[in-house]
Scaffold this motif. Structure first.
Motif, mmCIF file in Angstrom:
data_model
loop_
_atom_site.group_PDB
_atom_site.id
_atom_site.type_symbol
_atom_site.label_atom_id
_atom_site.label_comp_id
_atom_site.label_asym_id
_atom_site.label_seq_id
_atom_site.Cartn_x
_atom_site.Cartn_y
_atom_site.Cartn_z
ATOM 1 N N UNK A 1 0.863 -1.171 0.000
ATOM 2 C CA UNK A 1 0.000 0.000 0.000
ATOM 3 C C UNK A 1 0.903 1.225 0.000
ATOM 4 N N UNK A 2 0.394 2.329 -0.536
ATOM 5 C CA UNK A 2 1.232 3.526 -0.536
ATOM 6 C C UNK A 2 0.387 4.788 -0.542
ATOM 7 N N UNK A 3 0.987 5.857 -0.049
ATOM 8 C CA UNK A 3 0.435 7.203 -0.183
ATOM 9 C C UNK A 3 1.352 7.962 -1.121
ATOM 10 N N UNK A 4 0.779 8.614 -2.131
ATOM 11 C CA UNK A 4 1.578 9.374 -3.085
ATOM 12 C C UNK A 4 1.491 10.860 -2.755
ATOM 13 N N UNK A 5 2.622 11.464 -2.453
ATOM 14 C CA UNK A 5 2.675 12.898 -2.189
ATOM 15 C C UNK A 5 2.848 13.670 -3.510
ATOM 16 N N UNK A 6 2.686 14.991 -3.445
ATOM 17 C CA UNK A 6 2.675 15.787 -4.671
ATOM 18 C C UNK A 6 3.218 17.189 -4.424
ATOM 19 N N UNK B 1 10.481 7.625 10.750
ATOM 20 C CA UNK B 1 9.153 7.051 10.961
ATOM 21 C C UNK B 1 9.127 5.537 10.718
ATOM 22 N N UNK B 2 10.277 4.959 10.394
ATOM 23 C CA UNK B 2 10.371 3.509 10.237
ATOM 24 C C UNK B 2 9.622 2.965 9.039
ATOM 25 N N UNK C 1 -1.630 -1.210 5.005
ATOM 26 C CA UNK C 1 -2.905 -0.606 5.392
ATOM 27 C C UNK C 1 -3.616 -1.396 6.480
ATOM 28 N N UNK C 2 -3.238 -2.671 6.659
ATOM 29 C CA UNK C 2 -3.851 -3.487 7.706
ATOM 30 C C UNK C 2 -3.210 -3.264 9.075
ATOM 31 N N UNK C 3 -2.151 -2.462 9.104
ATOM 32 C CA UNK C 3 -1.480 -2.132 10.357
ATOM 33 C C UNK C 3 -1.815 -0.680 10.703
ATOM 34 N N UNK C 4 -2.718 -0.449 11.664
ATOM 35 C CA UNK C 4 -3.140 0.928 11.988
ATOM 36 C C UNK C 4 -1.975 1.839 12.345
ATOM 37 N N UNK C 5 -0.961 1.293 13.008
ATOM 38 C CA UNK C 5 0.189 2.101 13.385
ATOM 39 C C UNK C 5 0.957 2.568 12.155
ATOM 40 N N UNK C 6 1.185 1.654 11.200
ATOM 41 C CA UNK C 6 1.892 2.025 9.979
ATOM 42 C C UNK C 6 1.089 3.032 9.168
ATOM 43 N N UNK C 7 -0.215 2.817 9.090
ATOM 44 C CA UNK C 7 -1.059 3.733 8.329
ATOM 45 C C UNK C 7 -0.997 5.142 8.911
ATOM 46 N N UNK C 8 -1.039 5.237 10.238
ATOM 47 C CA UNK C 8 -0.980 6.548 10.900
ATOM 48 C C UNK C 8 0.376 7.204 10.677
ATOM 49 N N UNK C 9 1.440 6.395 10.750
ATOM 50 C CA UNK C 9 2.781 6.953 10.539
ATOM 51 C C UNK C 9 2.971 7.405 9.094
ATOM 52 N N UNK C 10 2.389 6.662 8.147
ATOM 53 C CA UNK C 10 2.500 7.036 6.739
ATOM 54 C C UNK C 10 1.820 8.373 6.483
ATOM 55 N N UNK C 11 0.647 8.558 7.070
ATOM 56 C CA UNK C 11 -0.061 9.827 6.884
ATOM 57 C C UNK C 11 0.699 10.977 7.545
ATOM 58 N N UNK C 12 1.265 10.710 8.727
ATOM 59 C CA UNK C 12 1.983 11.764 9.437
ATOM 60 C C UNK C 12 3.249 12.176 8.700
ATOM 61 N N UNK C 13 4.020 11.203 8.208
ATOM 62 C CA UNK C 13 5.257 11.554 7.511
ATOM 63 C C UNK C 13 4.943 12.210 6.172
ATOM 64 N N UNK C 14 3.828 11.828 5.552
ATOM 65 C CA UNK C 14 3.415 12.490 4.322
ATOM 66 C C UNK C 14 3.169 13.971 4.544
ATOM 67 N N UNK D 1 4.532 15.744 6.892
ATOM 68 C CA UNK D 1 5.831 16.372 7.161
ATOM 69 C C UNK D 1 6.599 16.646 5.869
ATOM 70 N N UNK D 2 6.482 15.742 4.902
ATOM 71 C CA UNK D 2 7.165 15.941 3.622
ATOM 72 C C UNK D 2 6.574 17.137 2.876
ATOM 73 N N UNK D 3 5.245 17.267 2.906
ATOM 74 C CA UNK D 3 4.617 18.404 2.243
ATOM 75 C C UNK D 3 5.003 19.720 2.918
ATOM 76 N N UNK D 4 5.077 19.721 4.243
ATOM 77 C CA UNK D 4 5.533 20.923 4.959
ATOM 78 C C UNK D 4 6.977 21.248 4.576
ATOM 79 N N UNK D 5 7.788 20.198 4.435
ATOM 80 C CA UNK D 5 9.176 20.386 4.014
ATOM 81 C C UNK D 5 9.241 21.076 2.663
ATOM 82 N N UNK D 6 8.383 20.651 1.733
ATOM 83 C CA UNK D 6 8.367 21.260 0.404
ATOM 84 C C UNK D 6 8.025 22.748 0.486
#
Length: 480
Positions: free
Chosen positions: A350-355, A377-378, A400-413, A415-420
């Motif tokens: 599963x993945x989240x695509x940033x832009x 964020x591991x 996506x079946x791991x709630x912790x990973x899903x939350x971390x993926x959204x949070x780091x996403x 952070x990356x957009x803020x970085x941009x």
């Protein structure tokens, strides 16, 4: 100083009226075969390519003409019913997801090419025509439509206009707004207007520029007139391999800084190279940490002269591999690998695509910081993006079946957009704000700037019935 708030109606939690009566009314506007109302059939419209949110719409209308779109909008405006415009549902920011009891107006039945005008080098098409179909229709006359999102086989011109889509070749030819000449559009109250046309400029305010990228909040585009470009004499993609992403990023900045504008510069890091090569067998070098696909076009002499300069620049940044495509088949494979990146990644995780988009001079820094954030964020990331214009698409891999990973993926996403943004860039290059980035709008804009944007939005749709829960923070009424 406190900014005077404007009238802002938050997304409606319910529809004014009874669902059964609304469905009967809609059935009197469009034929029954153009109305979807059964829950099992509505499932196909509950989300888009941004699958983090799902909600069944109240109904889906499939109009066939501008007049039918206008009649539906006039009715929904009178009843205060939210409307979500939809093309092919390829939005990666949640732009086509109904977050309220909304009527989805899907333009897939409006898929006719109305005119290919080789004399004026324009195409006029209905909004449901797919991106690639325009180039196919114009090909016999020696022309093509330049914007080419990776989803161009499926995405529609109406959706491209809504998000101001780009693609690999936007470096030389620009994004949708640079290739859009005119639209026919239905306003929130059902009024039909035309903006622009085959002419190159119009008197008055540039409302066409305002509409392109407005994410379906100012009106529903039903027809578009776009610019066609003559096919080049030749085109050649070349692979440049580097040990590190930072070296590849610095090379991109140096190429553009030298005044050279190839038709495309695409970036892949090692994770993306491995994913795309396993899927497409494109012949990418596997012993490098980052890869640039640089395409040049023109006569053989023009291409060779430009490549010679680019190779010299790449040499200053430690290039390990330079491989020119030797045939049309090899060139097609190179682009198949790149354009299949999102789908190929979906096969393994599963993945989240940033832009986010950044100034080219900041590419090495942002790539380095992105890697550090992902490690913190591991998680894992596959970077594949339009490097020539700094439009980054880090694919954050998670389960996506791991709630912790899903939350971390959204949070780091986030952070990356803020970085941009902090690096001098912006939240989106071509995917739009949608649901995904609306709460980050305050990181890029002041309250006063958001109020002004919402005032423009309200001027077109004072009841906020068009795609109401997208783009702007839901609490509204910002103060500065």
């Amino acid at each position: 100083m406190t900014v005077e708030p404007i009238k802002f109606l938050p997304p409606r939690a319910h529809v004014v009226g009874n669902r059964a009566s609304i469905l009967r009314d809609l059935a009197s506007i469009v034929p029954r075969e153009c109305l979807i109302e059964k829950p099992r059939e509505l499932v196909a419209f509950e989300t888009d390519a941004f699958v983090s949110y799902r909600r069944l719409p109240l109904a889906v209308v499939l109009p066939r003409t501008t007049a039918e779109v206008a009649a539906v909008m006039k009715y929904c405006h009178r009843q205060g019913i939210p409307v979500v415009p939809r093309g092919a549902g390829t939005s990666l920011s949640g732009g086509a997801i109904p977050q309220e009891d909304a009527v989805v107006v899907c333009l897939s039945k409006m898929s006719r090419i109305l005119e290919i005008d080789s004399a004026d080098r324009t195409a006029t098409v209905q909004a449901g025509v797919t991106n690639l179909t325009i180039s196919e229709a114009a090909g016999a006359e020696g022309f093509f439509y330049a914007p080419d999102p990776s989803s161009q086989l499926a995405c529609t011109i109406g959706g491209n206009i809504g998000m101001n889509s780009g693609g690999a070749h936007c470096l030389k030819y620009g994004v949708t707004t640079n290739n859009l000449l005119g639209v026919k559009m239905v306003l929130a109250d059902g009024t039909v207007i035309e903006l622009g046309g085959k002419h190159l400029d119009s008197a008055g305010y540039d409302l066409l520029g305002l509409v392109c990228g407005s994410e379906g909040q100012l009106g529903i585009v039903t027809e578009a007139t776009v610019r066609l470009i003559a096919r080049p004499e030749g085109a050649r993609p070349v692979l440049f391999g580097f040990d590190t992403s930072e070296e590849a990023g610095a090379c991109v900045a140096d190429i553009i800084g030298s005044g050279i504008i190839p038709v495309a510069i695409e970036f892949m890091d090692k994770q993306a190279i491995e994913i795309c090569e396993a899927f497409a067998g494109a012949g990418y070098p596997m012993d490098v940490g980052a890869l640039l696909i640089v395409e040049v076009e023109g006569s053989d002499a023009e291409m060779q002269a430009m490549l010679s300069d680019i190779i010299t620049i790449a040499g200053r940044h430690g290039v390990k591999t330079v491989r020119e495509s030797q045939s049309a088949t090899e060139a097609a494979l190179i682009w198949k690998g790149r354009k299949s990146a999102f789908g190929a990644t979906g096969r393994i995780a599963d993945y989240i695509c940033m832009d986010g988009t950044v100034p080219l001079s900041q590419l090495p820094y942002v790539l380095k910081r992105t890697s550090e954030l992902i490690d913190r964020f591991g998680l894992r990331v596959a970077n594949v993006f339009h490097a020539g214009d700094g439009n980054m698409h880090p694919l954050i891999l998670f389960d996506a079946n791991d709630p912790s990973e899903a939350a971390r993926a959204e949070e780091v996403g986030n952070e990356i957009l803020k970085l941009c943004v902090d690096a001098g860039g912006c939240l989106t290059g071509e995917h739009g704000v949608g649901i995904e980035k609306r709460d980050l709008m305050r990181h890029q804009y002041t309250d006063a700037e958001l109020v002004q944007q919402m005032a423009v939005r309200s001027a077109f749709d004072d009841g906020w019935i068009l795609n109401p829960s997208k783009v702007f923070p839901l609490d509204g009424r910002p103060t500065a």
